[in-house]
Design a protein around this motif. Sequence first.
Motif, PDB file in Angstrom:
ATOM      1  N   ASP A 148       1.661  -8.280  -3.999  1.00 21.45           N
ATOM      2  CA  ASP A 148       1.407  -8.060  -5.499  1.00 21.45           C
ATOM      3  C   ASP A 148       2.056  -6.782  -5.231  1.00 21.45           C
ATOM      4  OD1 ASP A 148       0.013  -6.148  -7.429  1.00 21.45           O
ATOM      5  OD2 ASP A 148      -1.522  -7.507  -7.456  1.00 21.45           O
ATOM      6  N   GLU A 149       2.739  -6.449  -6.729  1.00 17.71           N
ATOM      7  CA  GLU A 149       3.660  -5.298  -6.792  1.00 17.71           C
ATOM      8  C   GLU A 149       3.226  -3.839  -6.509  1.00 17.71           C
ATOM      9  OE1 GLU A 149       5.771  -5.075 -10.437  1.00 17.71           O
ATOM     10  OE2 GLU A 149       6.669  -3.344 -10.140  1.00 17.71           O
ATOM     11  N   ARG A 150       1.658  -3.874  -6.991  1.00 13.85           N
ATOM     12  CA  ARG A 150       1.164  -2.553  -6.945  1.00 13.85           C
ATOM     13  C   ARG A 150       0.613  -2.251  -5.589  1.00 13.85           C
ATOM     14  NH1 ARG A 150      -3.365  -4.581 -10.908  1.00 13.85           N
ATOM     15  NH2 ARG A 150      -3.094  -6.195  -9.150  1.00 13.85           N
ATOM     16  N   GLU A 151       0.783  -3.359  -4.503  1.00 14.38           N
ATOM     17  CA  GLU A 151       0.217  -3.006  -3.349  1.00 14.38           C
ATOM     18  C   GLU A 151       1.135  -2.897  -2.094  1.00 14.38           C
ATOM     19  OE1 GLU A 151      -1.944  -6.291  -2.150  1.00 14.38           O
ATOM     20  OE2 GLU A 151      -3.484  -6.138  -3.437  1.00 14.38           O
ATOM     21  N   VAL A 152       2.683  -2.963  -2.579  1.00 22.66           N
ATOM     22  CA  VAL A 152       3.729  -2.636  -1.676  1.00 22.66           C
ATOM     23  C   VAL A 152       3.755  -1.260  -0.982  1.00 22.66           C
ATOM     24  CG1 VAL A 152       6.118  -3.002  -1.420  1.00 22.66           C
ATOM     25  CG2 VAL A 152       5.226  -3.992  -3.254  1.00 22.66           C
ATOM     26  N   LEU A 153       4.013  -1.188   0.263  1.00 15.92           N
ATOM     27  CA  LEU A 153       4.120   0.158   0.750  1.00 15.92           C
ATOM     28  C   LEU A 153       5.439   0.172   1.294  1.00 15.92           C
ATOM     29  CD1 LEU A 153       0.444   0.306   2.582  1.00 15.92           C
ATOM     30  CD2 LEU A 153       1.338   1.995   0.940  1.00 15.92           C
ATOM     31  N   TYR A 154       6.148   1.230   0.861  1.00 22.10           N
ATOM     32  CA  TYR A 154       7.384   1.705   1.167  1.00 22.10           C
ATOM     33  C   TYR A 154       7.294   2.798   2.260  1.00 22.10           C
ATOM     34  CZ  TYR A 154       8.718  -0.722  -3.060  1.00 22.10           C
ATOM     35  OH  TYR A 154       8.788  -1.861  -4.028  1.00 22.10           O
ATOM     36  N   ARG A 155       8.418   3.092   2.492  1.00 20.16           N
ATOM     37  CA  ARG A 155       8.811   4.162   3.987  1.00 20.16           C
ATOM     38  C   ARG A 155       8.561   5.716   3.037  1.00 20.16           C
ATOM     39  NH1 ARG A 155      13.643   1.822   7.739  1.00 20.16           N
ATOM     40  NH2 ARG A 155      12.387   0.221   8.601  1.00 20.16           N
ATOM     41  N   SER A 156       9.221   5.397   1.699  1.00 22.26           N
ATOM     42  CA  SER A 156       9.351   6.418   0.892  1.00 22.26           C
ATOM     43  C   SER A 156       8.129   7.173   0.370  1.00 22.26           C
ATOM     44  CB  SER A 156      10.307   6.324  -0.097  1.00 22.26           C
ATOM     45  OG  SER A 156      10.050   5.411  -0.956  1.00 22.26           O
ATOM     46  N   GLY A 157       6.973   6.933   0.531  1.00 21.56           N
ATOM     47  CA  GLY A 157       5.981   7.579   0.076  1.00 21.56           C
ATOM     48  C   GLY A 157       5.013   8.614   0.243  1.00 21.56           C
ATOM     49  N   ALA A 158       5.503   9.005   1.664  1.00 28.93           N
ATOM     50  CA  ALA A 158       4.866   9.957   2.501  1.00 28.93           C
ATOM     51  C   ALA A 158       4.686  11.479   2.019  1.00 28.93           C
ATOM     52  CB  ALA A 158       5.027  10.082   3.878  1.00 28.93           C
ATOM     53  N   ARG A 159       3.773  12.150   1.720  1.00 30.39           N
ATOM     54  CA  ARG A 159       3.885  13.559   1.177  1.00 30.39           C
ATOM     55  C   ARG A 159       2.978  14.549   1.976  1.00 30.39           C
ATOM     56  NH1 ARG A 159       7.023  11.040  -0.908  1.00 30.39           N
ATOM     57  NH2 ARG A 159       7.132  10.368  -3.260  1.00 30.39           N
ATOM     58  N   PRO A 160       3.568  15.906   1.965  1.00 31.16           N
ATOM     59  CA  PRO A 160       3.203  16.693   2.810  1.00 31.16           C
ATOM     60  C   PRO A 160       1.767  16.627   2.845  1.00 31.16           C
ATOM     61  CG  PRO A 160       4.958  17.764   1.746  1.00 31.16           C
ATOM     62  CD  PRO A 160       4.643  16.185   1.235  1.00 31.16           C
ATOM     63  N   GLY A 161       0.939  16.782   3.769  1.00 24.06           N
ATOM     64  CA  GLY A 161      -0.539  17.135   4.171  1.00 24.06           C
ATOM     65  C   GLY A 161      -1.013  15.750   4.463  1.00 24.06           C
ATOM     66  N   LEU A 279       1.728  -0.654  13.484  1.00 27.79           N
ATOM     67  CA  LEU A 279       2.066  -0.036  12.300  1.00 27.79           C
ATOM     68  C   LEU A 279       1.588   1.247  12.261  1.00 27.79           C
ATOM     69  CD1 LEU A 279       0.331  -2.866  10.031  1.00 27.79           C
ATOM     70  CD2 LEU A 279       2.632  -2.393  10.593  1.00 27.79           C
ATOM     71  N   LEU A 280       2.656   2.078  11.762  1.00 24.47           N
ATOM     72  CA  LEU A 280       2.360   3.589  11.453  1.00 24.47           C
ATOM     73  C   LEU A 280       2.209   3.690   9.725  1.00 24.47           C
ATOM     74  CD1 LEU A 280       4.263   6.587  12.833  1.00 24.47           C
ATOM     75  CD2 LEU A 280       4.019   6.509  10.246  1.00 24.47           C
ATOM     76  N   VAL A 281       1.141   4.405   9.826  1.00 24.73           N
ATOM     77  CA  VAL A 281       0.534   4.500   8.192  1.00 24.73           C
ATOM     78  C   VAL A 281       0.321   6.062   7.685  1.00 24.73           C
ATOM     79  CG1 VAL A 281      -0.858   3.564   6.456  1.00 24.73           C
ATOM     80  CG2 VAL A 281      -0.806   2.398   8.819  1.00 24.73           C
ATOM     81  N   THR A 282       0.831   6.417   6.641  1.00 30.02           N
ATOM     82  CA  THR A 282       0.370   7.675   6.370  1.00 30.02           C
ATOM     83  C   THR A 282      -0.621   7.582   5.106  1.00 30.02           C
ATOM     84  OG1 THR A 282       2.207   7.943   4.440  1.00 30.02           O
ATOM     85  CG2 THR A 282       2.634   8.612   6.765  1.00 30.02           C
ATOM     86  N   VAL A 283      -1.462   8.598   5.026  1.00 28.04           N
ATOM     87  CA  VAL A 283      -2.726   8.400   4.028  1.00 28.04           C
ATOM     88  C   VAL A 283      -2.857   9.741   3.637  1.00 28.04           C
ATOM     89  CG1 VAL A 283      -5.178   7.754   3.807  1.00 28.04           C
ATOM     90  CG2 VAL A 283      -3.630   6.520   5.412  1.00 28.04           C
ATOM     91  N   PRO A 284      -2.987   9.904   2.160  1.00 29.86           N
ATOM     92  CA  PRO A 284      -3.262  11.318   1.779  1.00 29.86           C
ATOM     93  C   PRO A 284      -4.702  12.039   2.343  1.00 29.86           C
ATOM     94  CG  PRO A 284      -2.580   9.668  -0.005  1.00 29.86           C
ATOM     95  CD  PRO A 284      -2.678   8.827   1.231  1.00 29.86           C
TER      96      PRO A 284
END
Lengths: 338, 338
Positions: A148-161, A279-284
Amino acid sequence: LALKINEIGEFGLIESIRKNCLPPREGVLKGIGDDCAVYQLSPGRVLLLTTDMLVEDVHFLRSSVTPFQLGRKAIAVNLSDIAAMGGIPLVALISLAIPPDRTVEEIQELYRGMREMCGPYAVSIVGGDTVASQGNLIINVCLIGEVDEREVLYRSGARPGDRIYLTGVVGDSAAGLAILKGEITASESLAAHFLKAHNEPDPLIETGRIIAASRLASAMIDLSDGLAADLEHIAEQSGVGALLIENEIPLSRELKGLADYADRTPLDFALSGGEDYVLLVTVPAENTREFEQAFRQERTSSLFQVGEIQKEKGIRIRHEDGSVKELAHKGFDHFSGP
Amino acid sequence: LALKINEIGEFGLIESIRKNCLPPREGVLKGIGDDCAVYQLSPGRVLLLTTDMLVEDVHFLRSSVTPFQLGRKAIAVNLSDIAAMGGIPLVALISLAIPPDRTVEEIQELYRGMREMCGPYAVSIVGGDTVASQGNLIINVCLIGEVDEREVLYRSGARPGDRIYLTGVVGDSAAGLAILKGEITASESLAAHFLKAHNEPDPLIETGRIIAASRLASAMIDLSDGLAADLEHIAEQSGVGALLIENEIPLSRELKGLADYADRTPLDFALSGGEDYVLLVTVPAENTREFEQAFRQERTSSLFQVGEIQKEKGIRIRHEDGSVKELAHKGFDHFSGP
């Protein structure tokens, strides 16, 4: 002037290729630079496309892996790329370059390994190419999945914090490789553990799906180049930096129990080993509680919080004594000399 | 007992692989055994998937093709497989195994050739893998296209009475290869013609689209293994045989004008040469008039009727003197000895 490939290295070459590629056609949501390419064929769902080439004597030795394990691993590493985008694998194409003196049994064992890994995910091998090789055995797998297009996780989505998670222990595969290369020694049972980690990785398709479907994570990657290098890929694509907490990096009982590390430490294997396929995952930060709950309900793998994304570029590690050090880039580069 | 690959041959190996593959998942309309695999992702439209591996010293010599030509050809042969199903190409994945002493310029030229061939069809190179090779340069291209499900042309659709068409001359590429191997000689201008045919094939995407969209043909294949072998693929998949008319097989003025064929004839090059990358199409007799009209309106390539599909298995040729001979299988087998 005639710059050699081994002078600019693998990542330099990829960068040069990426710069020289045509502007992508409509529908290409992601080209070179993530675990998979992402192509939108119809609204709502996207295709995930990935390929990996395994070369004898570069990626594996004929003497250190069975054809069955090799076939299994060739599929597993591609499945891991689909997992890293949160996708569902569908069909595979297999290209083989085969030295003419190999036995039919060896090739059939290779395929048996591939089918064994495809089976649980209902992946079909739908085509390929078989050619003669004058040198080594070469296996190229191309795997296509969807999500599903809304579920794709890219490498580029990580944010400080954002908090950084790993879905399993790291370093065992690298220890297995070090044993195969004769760099370290281990008891028979420990050696068996590390060799299995190296030769029989398990892709985390279900785990990737749970993470993607939760819509609570910001970025994801699978650890193939090593924790430090793959975190660096996330950081570069996201325009951020990261801090790892040494104490939190999950190591297996076996890796901690290894008596002979030669001139390396368990942390070296964990940071710069590669081929962990966790898997390495980043989570707000505001999602972490809900994320951990969603994850633990399903129990498809472990989960470890190992650090956080920071504004300042670069990858750092905080040691047990509180000191913080910059990590030099240590990922595996196919083209750099020893 | 330990049967070697070169003892069962390429087609034996492919057959053994096909038999050992899992029953395909839902949506796989065609697996191994056609120009492309066909996968139905959503109703109405299908994905076409194809892959080709080119190995230095097996498929090409570094000294006889420029990196630009090689990149161009690597894409062209995959485009030709999409053309043979009547499809529209979309995105490509490129895997390269590169000996470390190659220059960056050489690899950039290879990519320039690939982009040159992708450009007119708006194909995007969306990903790939670059690894070190300890032996030869190896290029694997995986190409994905799509087509209306009702328009796909398989190898299996030919029926007795269908007419056989070729969309261009055959044999020039094989003559080019014979020149490269020093088997035959030719004047400078003739040699240039044959080498171009061999090193710079043009895939017939538009022609394939016109044929598929007409819905008047019954089967299609692109000539990569050679006219005799590829017609045999059609015949086998369709459960039929075929008769070629020697006089109707289209040869170039240049091939007819070659002075030195060594121990071969122009017909040998045409029948068993391979790498022509023209399309072979079968058309039910009652459709031929309309088919030829539809085709000629567009004028994207030539069209030659060269024979007909027959009930009796095997591939035959009717010579100028009226005699009919069975053609021995002469396609290129990567694993058979000289």
